[in-house]
Design a protein around this motif. Structure first.
Motif, PDB file in Angstrom:
ATOM      1  N   THR A 120      14.018 -17.275  12.135  1.00  0.00           N
ATOM      2  CA  THR A 120      12.979 -16.929  13.498  1.00  0.00           C
ATOM      3  C   THR A 120      14.152 -17.788  14.423  1.00  0.00           C
ATOM      4  OG1 THR A 120      11.975 -19.009  12.694  1.00  0.00           O
ATOM      5  CG2 THR A 120      10.803 -16.909  12.267  1.00  0.00           C
ATOM      6  N   ILE A 166       8.041 -17.514  16.235  1.00  0.00           N
ATOM      7  CA  ILE A 166       6.949 -16.926  15.299  1.00  0.00           C
ATOM      8  C   ILE A 166       6.643 -18.044  14.469  1.00  0.00           C
ATOM      9  CG2 ILE A 166       6.376 -15.243  13.740  1.00  0.00           C
ATOM     10  CD1 ILE A 166       8.542 -13.560  15.013  1.00  0.00           C
ATOM     11  N   ARG A 176       7.514 -13.875  19.258  1.00  0.00           N
ATOM     12  CA  ARG A 176       6.214 -13.613  19.292  1.00  0.00           C
ATOM     13  C   ARG A 176       5.696 -12.992  20.615  1.00  0.00           C
ATOM     14  NH1 ARG A 176       1.756 -17.205  20.632  1.00  0.00           N
ATOM     15  NH2 ARG A 176       3.229 -19.047  20.800  1.00  0.00           N
ATOM     16  N   HIS A 225       3.061 -12.387  23.160  1.00  0.00           N
ATOM     17  CA  HIS A 225       1.749 -12.931  23.828  1.00  0.00           C
ATOM     18  C   HIS A 225       0.686 -11.957  24.186  1.00  0.00           C
ATOM     19  CE1 HIS A 225       3.908 -17.053  23.776  1.00  0.00           C
ATOM     20  NE2 HIS A 225       4.813 -16.486  24.277  1.00  0.00           N
ATOM     21  N   TRP A 251       1.162 -17.789  10.859  1.00  0.00           N
ATOM     22  CA  TRP A 251       0.765 -16.666  11.791  1.00  0.00           C
ATOM     23  C   TRP A 251       1.045 -15.434  10.965  1.00  0.00           C
ATOM     24  CZ3 TRP A 251       3.032 -12.389  13.824  1.00  0.00           C
ATOM     25  CH2 TRP A 251       2.178 -11.552  14.542  1.00  0.00           C
TER      26      TRP A 251
END
Length: 484
Positions: free
Chosen positions: A206, A358, A282, A284, A362
């Protein structure tokens, strides 16, 4: 240079205080005595200890375990941020409640064994006890011995219950395809496929950026990792901390397959990513719009408890359990008005986290676990098991052990060897060899049995011929005489 100072007491008696300078030049006392001679010997002994390289003051052992750990050990012990976070949780939960008020000098090996028994009686797992004792308590007491706080190491040599190693299971190619096809979108599929193709740890995966992949040579450079922390343990109070080195503290480079490189290149172009952008980031989501108080068609309703409530009241929301937009909006407005007046301990305004990394939690909750459940496997693989599968597939396919070690970033080749023979089909070669040997011996046994049967048949024939000849001779005795 030490000296003795005359010190009158409250009762009128005169005492003599022994003073000396420690290794840092700070004035210390070696105690107060009734005679000057005893005080002189005390500060001389203290200076002798310093000259011998033993600056430890016996009084330091009087401090409590809590004081030493919280004021001296934790603030000054060098460790990773994630390790500090884990240590603090374990200390507060399992170590500090037992040792907190004990003096450091009073903790013995017997005390540590009693603590282990105490944890077992409270249902703490053997794995957790071993972690607390071996990783944390040993480190605390080792530092205390080195600092001269205590004389001997109380937890060294104290045994814990054995923790059996669980059998390692590896995701097979068929199982991976089932999980891959059940992932929610193309971005999640690309992330998971990159993981299985590279064997990266989650923090390395990530933190990959466009500049780390040379699409021409297909060489991937792993030089950083990101860790997720509670803001309390982050140097800047944030959530994600980027480390300028991976877990093994050294940069590594290796090639990716042509197909995954092509997919990553297409992803970079489609997302218009620049050199320093994350490959996997990620997205948003915009904040939810505020609820509008739309009047319901029916002003009242009957709740599951059988009572009737009016929409838009607190009792309808709390007791009637109505969560329609009207009741939710009315409740939100009511709470906001109270907080504006300083009631109900108003919370701090929520800060939106804009970090693009990330979260592992999640991804597990929204992507990995649903796909894993949809695949209906007979076990529950983790995301980290993709790294294990990468190593196992390479070794099962005939890759060199040293090459796999370098790709994974292992310090010891013995760590890489754990992934040998982890696939369900790994033992087929051994079984084939076993069957080959058994069949060889079976064929040999059959040959020997056949030869034995043939020999027995010939012996039977000879015995029959001899018997016939004896019968003939007995029937014609004169013939035998003539032959003489």
């Amino acid at each position: 240079m030490g000296f003795t100072r005359r010190r009158p007491g409250k009762d009128g008696r005169v005492g003599y205080q022994a003073l000396y300078d420690d290794a840092r030049g700070v004035r210390q006392t070696a105690g107060t005595f009734t005679t000057r001679k005893a005080a002189d010997k005390a500060w001389q002994r203290a200076e002798a200890r310093i000259a011998e390289g033993k600056p430890g003051d016996p009084r330091r052992g009087k401090q409590t375990f809590r004081t030493y750990v919280e004021d001296r050990w934790l603030p000054n012990h060098r460790m990773e941020a994630t390790t500090r976070q884990d240590y603090v949780y374990a200390i507060k939960a399992h170590i500090m409640p037992y040792f907190a008020d004990m003096k450091m000098r009073d903790i013995t090996s017997e005390t540590v064994r009693e603590w282990i028994t105490h944890l077992k009686q409270n249902g703490v797992s053997a794995h957790r006890i071993k972690y607390c004792k071996t990783s944390i308590l040993n480190a605390i007491f080792t530092t205390a011995v080195n600092d001269g706080v205590i004389i001997y190491h109380p937890s060294r040599g104290v045994a814990t219950d054995p923790v059996p190693e669980k059998p390692r299971r590896t995701i097979t190619p068929e199982q991976f395809d089932l999980i891959y096809n059940a992932l929610p979108d193309a971005d999640a599929q690309l992330l998971v496929e990159t993981d299985i193709e590279s064997g990266l740890r989650w923090g390395e995966l990530t933190e990959l950026r466009v500049k780390d992949l040379d699409t021409r040579t297909r060489v991937l450079t792993v030089s950083r990792a990101v860790v997720e922390l509670v803001p309390e343990y982050h140097p800047e109070g944030k959530r994600f901390l980027v480390k300028e080195y991976p877990k093994d503290k050294r940069t590594r480079r290796f090639k990716l397959s042509p197909q995954i490189t092509t997919k990553l290149k297409a992803h970079i172009e489609a997302q218009n990513l620049t050199s320093n952008d994350l490959l996997f980031a990620r997205r948003h989501t915009p904040p939810k719009p505020p609820l509008h108080l739309v009047e319901p068609t029916d002003p009242t309703f009957t709740a599951p408890n059988g009572r009737t409530y009016a929409h838009g009241t607190i009792t309808a929301y709390n007791l009637g359990k109505c969560k329609c937009d009207h009741c939710r909006g009315a409740y939100a407005a009511y709470r906001a008005s109270r907080r504006a007046k300083g009631k109900d301990n108003p919370r701090k305004p929520r800060v939106v986290d804009t970090d693009p990394h990330i979260s592992a939690n999640w991804f597990r909750k929204h992507c990995w676990h649903p796909a894993r459940d949809a695949a209906a496997l007979d076990w529950s693989p983790r995301i980290h098991d993709l790294r294990h599968a990468h190593a196992s597939w390479l070794l099962a396919g005939g890759a060199d052990l040293q090459v796999v070690k370098e790709r994974l970033g292992h310090r010891k080749i013995s760590t890489t060897e754990r992934y040998l023979h982890t696939l369900p089909t790994a033992d087929e070669t051994a079984l084939e060899a076993l069957n080959k040997i058994r069949n060889t011996f079976a064929i040999t046994d059959l040959d020997l049995q056949g030869q034995l049967q043939e020999a027995q048949a010939k012996i039977a024939q000879l015995q029959a011929a001899l018997a016939d000849q004896l019968l003939v001779e007995r029937a014609n005795p004169t013939r035998n005489l003539r032959s003489l």
